[in-house]
Design an enzyme around this catalytic site. Structure first.
Site, PDB file in Angstrom:
ATOM      1  N   SER A  47       0.882  -1.178   0.000  1.00 31.11           N
ATOM      2  CA  SER A  47       0.000   0.000   0.000  1.00 31.11           C
ATOM      3  C   SER A  47       0.914   1.219   0.000  1.00 31.11           C
ATOM      4  O   SER A  47       1.222   1.786   1.034  1.00 31.11           O
ATOM      5  CB  SER A  47      -0.911  -0.012   1.226  1.00 31.11           C
ATOM      6  N   HIS A 161      -3.525  -5.942   2.597  1.00 35.45           N
ATOM      7  CA  HIS A 161      -2.647  -6.979   3.156  1.00 35.45           C
ATOM      8  C   HIS A 161      -3.360  -8.302   3.428  1.00 35.45           C
ATOM      9  O   HIS A 161      -2.752  -9.232   3.942  1.00 35.45           O
ATOM     10  CB  HIS A 161      -2.019  -6.490   4.465  1.00 35.45           C
ATOM     11  N   GLN A 169      -6.433  -1.475   7.254  1.00 34.69           N
ATOM     12  CA  GLN A 169      -5.339  -2.410   6.953  1.00 34.69           C
ATOM     13  C   GLN A 169      -4.744  -3.068   8.199  1.00 34.69           C
ATOM     14  O   GLN A 169      -4.359  -4.231   8.158  1.00 34.69           O
ATOM     15  CB  GLN A 169      -4.256  -1.630   6.209  1.00 34.69           C
ATOM     16  N   GLU A 170      -4.637  -2.296   9.299  1.00 30.49           N
ATOM     17  CA  GLU A 170      -3.897  -2.822  10.456  1.00 30.49           C
ATOM     18  C   GLU A 170      -4.588  -2.482  11.771  1.00 30.49           C
ATOM     19  O   GLU A 170      -4.961  -1.330  12.001  1.00 30.49           O
ATOM     20  CB  GLU A 170      -2.471  -2.242  10.489  1.00 30.49           C
ATOM     21  N   GLU A 211       1.505  -9.386   7.112  1.00 27.02           N
ATOM     22  CA  GLU A 211       2.386  -9.020   8.230  1.00 27.02           C
ATOM     23  C   GLU A 211       2.202  -9.940   9.419  1.00 27.02           C
ATOM     24  O   GLU A 211       2.607  -9.620  10.535  1.00 27.02           O
ATOM     25  CB  GLU A 211       2.142  -7.547   8.598  1.00 27.02           C
ATOM     26  N   ASP A 248      -3.971   1.396  11.547  1.00 25.77           N
ATOM     27  CA  ASP A 248      -3.530   1.988  10.288  1.00 25.77           C
ATOM     28  C   ASP A 248      -4.650   1.746   9.291  1.00 25.77           C
ATOM     29  O   ASP A 248      -4.829   0.616   8.818  1.00 25.77           O
ATOM     30  CB  ASP A 248      -2.217   1.355   9.790  1.00 25.77           C
ATOM     31  N   GLU A 289      -3.293   5.908  11.971  1.00 21.85           N
ATOM     32  CA  GLU A 289      -2.406   6.192  10.836  1.00 21.85           C
ATOM     33  C   GLU A 289      -3.227   6.274   9.541  1.00 21.85           C
ATOM     34  O   GLU A 289      -4.164   5.508   9.347  1.00 21.85           O
ATOM     35  CB  GLU A 289      -1.383   5.054  10.753  1.00 21.85           C
ATOM     36  N   ASP A 316       1.660   8.414   6.978  1.00 16.76           N
ATOM     37  CA  ASP A 316       2.544   7.462   6.290  1.00 16.76           C
ATOM     38  C   ASP A 316       2.590   7.841   4.808  1.00 16.76           C
ATOM     39  O   ASP A 316       3.494   8.561   4.370  1.00 16.76           O
ATOM     40  CB  ASP A 316       2.001   6.042   6.523  1.00 16.76           C
ATOM     41  N   LYS A 341       9.932   5.102   7.178  1.00 14.55           N
ATOM     42  CA  LYS A 341      10.284   3.872   6.450  1.00 14.55           C
ATOM     43  C   LYS A 341      11.435   4.201   5.496  1.00 14.55           C
ATOM     44  O   LYS A 341      11.213   4.922   4.506  1.00 14.55           O
ATOM     45  CB  LYS A 341       9.110   3.413   5.598  1.00 14.55           C
ATOM     46  N   HIS A 369       8.466  -1.207   9.444  1.00 14.00           N
ATOM     47  CA  HIS A 369       8.803  -2.207   8.414  1.00 14.00           C
ATOM     48  C   HIS A 369       7.930  -1.976   7.181  1.00 14.00           C
ATOM     49  O   HIS A 369       7.138  -1.040   7.146  1.00 14.00           O
ATOM     50  CB  HIS A 369       8.538  -3.600   8.987  1.00 14.00           C
ATOM     51  N   ARG A 370       8.007  -2.863   6.191  1.00 14.50           N
ATOM     52  CA  ARG A 370       7.074  -2.890   5.064  1.00 14.50           C
ATOM     53  C   ARG A 370       6.346  -4.233   5.058  1.00 14.50           C
ATOM     54  O   ARG A 370       6.782  -5.174   5.708  1.00 14.50           O
ATOM     55  CB  ARG A 370       7.813  -2.717   3.713  1.00 14.50           C
ATOM     56  N   SER A 371       5.290  -4.308   4.272  1.00 17.98           N
ATOM     57  CA  SER A 371       4.552  -5.581   4.248  1.00 17.98           C
ATOM     58  C   SER A 371       5.385  -6.694   3.609  1.00 17.98           C
ATOM     59  O   SER A 371       5.234  -7.864   3.960  1.00 17.98           O
ATOM     60  CB  SER A 371       3.206  -5.405   3.556  1.00 17.98           C
ATOM     61  N   LYS A 392       6.875  -0.309  14.578  1.00 17.26           N
ATOM     62  CA  LYS A 392       5.924  -1.350  14.166  1.00 17.26           C
ATOM     63  C   LYS A 392       6.615  -2.277  13.192  1.00 17.26           C
ATOM     64  O   LYS A 392       7.239  -1.836  12.227  1.00 17.26           O
ATOM     65  CB  LYS A 392       4.613  -0.781  13.628  1.00 17.26           C
TER      66      LYS A 392
HETATM   67  P1  PGA Z   1       3.085  -1.358   3.138  1.00 16.05           P
HETATM   68  O1  PGA Z   1       2.186  -1.247   4.442  1.00 16.05           O
HETATM   69  O2  PGA Z   1       4.424  -1.804   3.538  1.00 16.05           O
HETATM   70  O3  PGA Z   1       2.331  -2.373   2.297  1.00 16.05           O
HETATM   71  O4  PGA Z   1       3.085   0.007   2.519  1.00 16.05           O
HETATM   72  C1  PGA Z   1       2.662  -0.720   5.648  1.00 16.05           C
HETATM   73  C2  PGA Z   1       1.916   0.517   6.036  1.00 16.05           C
HETATM   74  O5  PGA Z   1       1.022   0.994   5.309  1.00 16.05           O
HETATM   75  O6  PGA Z   1       2.202   1.070   7.095  1.00 16.05           O
HETATM   76 ZN    ZN Z   2       0.622   2.762   6.748  1.00 20.56          ZN
END
Ligand code: PGA
Ligand code: ZN
Length: 426
Positions: A47, A161, A169-170, A211, A248, A289, A316, A341, A369-371, A392
């Site tokens: 994402s 994800h 997403q999270e 994740e 998130d 987020e 982000d 990131k 991190h990243r996914s 995270k």
């Molecule tokens: P991504 O997701 O690594 O797929 O971008 C992580 C996030 O959105 O924080």
């Molecule tokens: Zn994010």
């Protein structure tokens, strides 16, 4: 003149490895004049923000176009000859050289995946050259006090994800009331286990997202948050006291240019804002987020006005770890924190600049991190050294996720003086 603080490289090479999604990515090795090897590898997002630095992928049919052999060729043919030519006094010089070799401003030519892997490997070489731990090197760059971050475990996955219908997403748990990192990790792992039982009894078969968080078959975030609160209690802990929640939304992924898709219905930004206000009032959510699309800046300003005094509004995709975007965002009042990131911007130097910008404008920061991940643990040392107080790195499960948390455990053992962050008490 070269000094014994300078880094002299005798080799820079790359290999194509697989990331946690089974996609190719780059691992870079730099060899220093004293014969030691340092590594760095590139994670990859799903994402992604519109303004992220660009990844270089091969295209074509191999690995569905995701190969990184062109990036490997760049390392061999262009990066190694330049980086082995002379001694380097600062990482900034190396990262500046990568940016100059690229020449596009967003690594569209050599790839941010190439740049970040080289840059991380070189950061490790600099720390070694100065005979200091990596987190200390980071803290010296920034003038920060190292601190053990509160891990934000992503335990329920949705959005881009996971294959379920959750828009957000999270769903993260943050053991803010832990005394030490080992306490925090134990809390995370015990809640994760309790959550698995709760979700299994309610939903039966249970998928897992990219994740490592569970991906229950629901589109209802209230239901997820209820189960999360119950799981925290089932683990013998107190929601809001020992453990807070974070979201998130990654709202870019359910926005059509005007409306947001939630529970099968299109909603205005105002409706979505009311939803966040309701959730923050009913659950111990301390951080949200990407609540809105990165282009929907008025909505961001509104949520800061409504919730910003009590809730962290974390950017982000809207900031993409870019110092200038963070400064502008602070001026506009559209957030009060920035996600960090390294591969979003391309180099460690630019990542440090983003952290400095956040410090200047009074934003909190969370390292992420990243996914798509590898076993590289650079972000753990970065979070500790920068003193962000927040990291995270996914669920407390799956090798590429726990590698980061286990690195924190290791750092605590090597440096018992590191204190667990206590920003929630500020
Ligand atoms: P991504 O997701 O690594 O797929 O971008 C992580 C996030 O959105 O924080
Ligand atoms: Zn994010």
């Amino acid at each position: 003149m070269t000094t014994n603080q300078d880094v002299r490289l005798t080799g820079v090479s790359a290999e194509q490895i697989l990331d946690s999604r089974g996609h190719p990515t780059l691992q870079v090795e730099v060899v220093t004049a004293d014969g030691l090897s340092f590594f760095g590898s590139a994670p990859s997002g799903a994402s992604t923000g519109e303004h992220e630095a660009r990844e270089l992928r091969d295209g074509g049919t191999d690995f569905r176009g995701l190969g990184v052999t062109k990036a490997m060729t760049f390392v061999d043919s262009q990066i190694e000859p330049v980086l082995t030519e002379k001694a380097w006094t600062t990482l900034d010089q190396i990262d500046g050289t990568l940016a100059a070799l690229d020449g596009t401003g967003n690594f569209a030519k050599i790839g941010a995946n190439t740049a970040v892997a080289v840059s991380i490997a070189c950061a490790r070489a600099f720390a070694h050259q100065q005979r200091i731990p990596l987190h200390q090197w980071v803290s010296e760059q920034l003038g920060t006090t190292p601190v053990m971050p509160v891990p934000h475990f992503n335990v329920v996955n949705g959005g881009a994800h996971a294959a379920n219908d959750l828009a957000f997403q999270e769903f993260l748990i943050a053991p803010t009331g832990a005394r030490t990192i080992s306490d925090a990790i134990q809390m995370g792992a015990e809640i994760y286990a309790a959550l698995e039982s709760e979700l299994r009894s309610r939903f039966g078969a249970l998928g897992v997202g990219d994740e490592g968080g569970f991906a229950p078959d629901t589109d209802d975030e209230n239901q997820v948050l209820d189960v999360l609160v119950r799981s925290i209690e089932r683990a013998g802990l107190s929601p809001g006291l020992n453990v807070r929640l974070a979201l998130d939304a990654a709202a870019n992924s359910f926005y059509d240019g005007k409306y947001y898709r939630l529970h099968g219905r299109w909603r205005s930004a105002d409706d979505l804002l009311e939803r966040y206000v309701h959730l923050a009032a009913n659950y111990p959510i301390w951080s949200i987020e990407d609540p809105f699309d990165e282009s929907d800046r008025d909505a961001w300003r509104d949520i800061v006005d409504r919730l910003g005094s009590t809730v962290q509004i974390l950017g982000d995709d809207i900031f993409v770890t870019d110092a200038q975007r963070i400064r502008v965002g602070a001026k506009e009042g559209i957030a009060n924190a920035a996600l960090i990131k390294p591969n979003q911007v391309g180099t460690v130097t630019q990542t440090l600049e983003a952290l400095r910008a956040a410090q200047e404008v009074g934003f909190r920061t969370m390292v992420s991190h990243r996914s798509g991940e590898t076993l590289d643990t650079f972000i753990a040392d970065l979070a500790v050294g920068a003193g962000t107080g927040q990291l995270k790195a996914g669920a407390p499960a799956r090798g590429e996720r726990v590698a980061k948390y286990n690195r924190l455990t290791r750092l605590q053992k090597l440096h018992p003086e590191l204190r667990y962050a206590h920003w929630w008490a500020d």
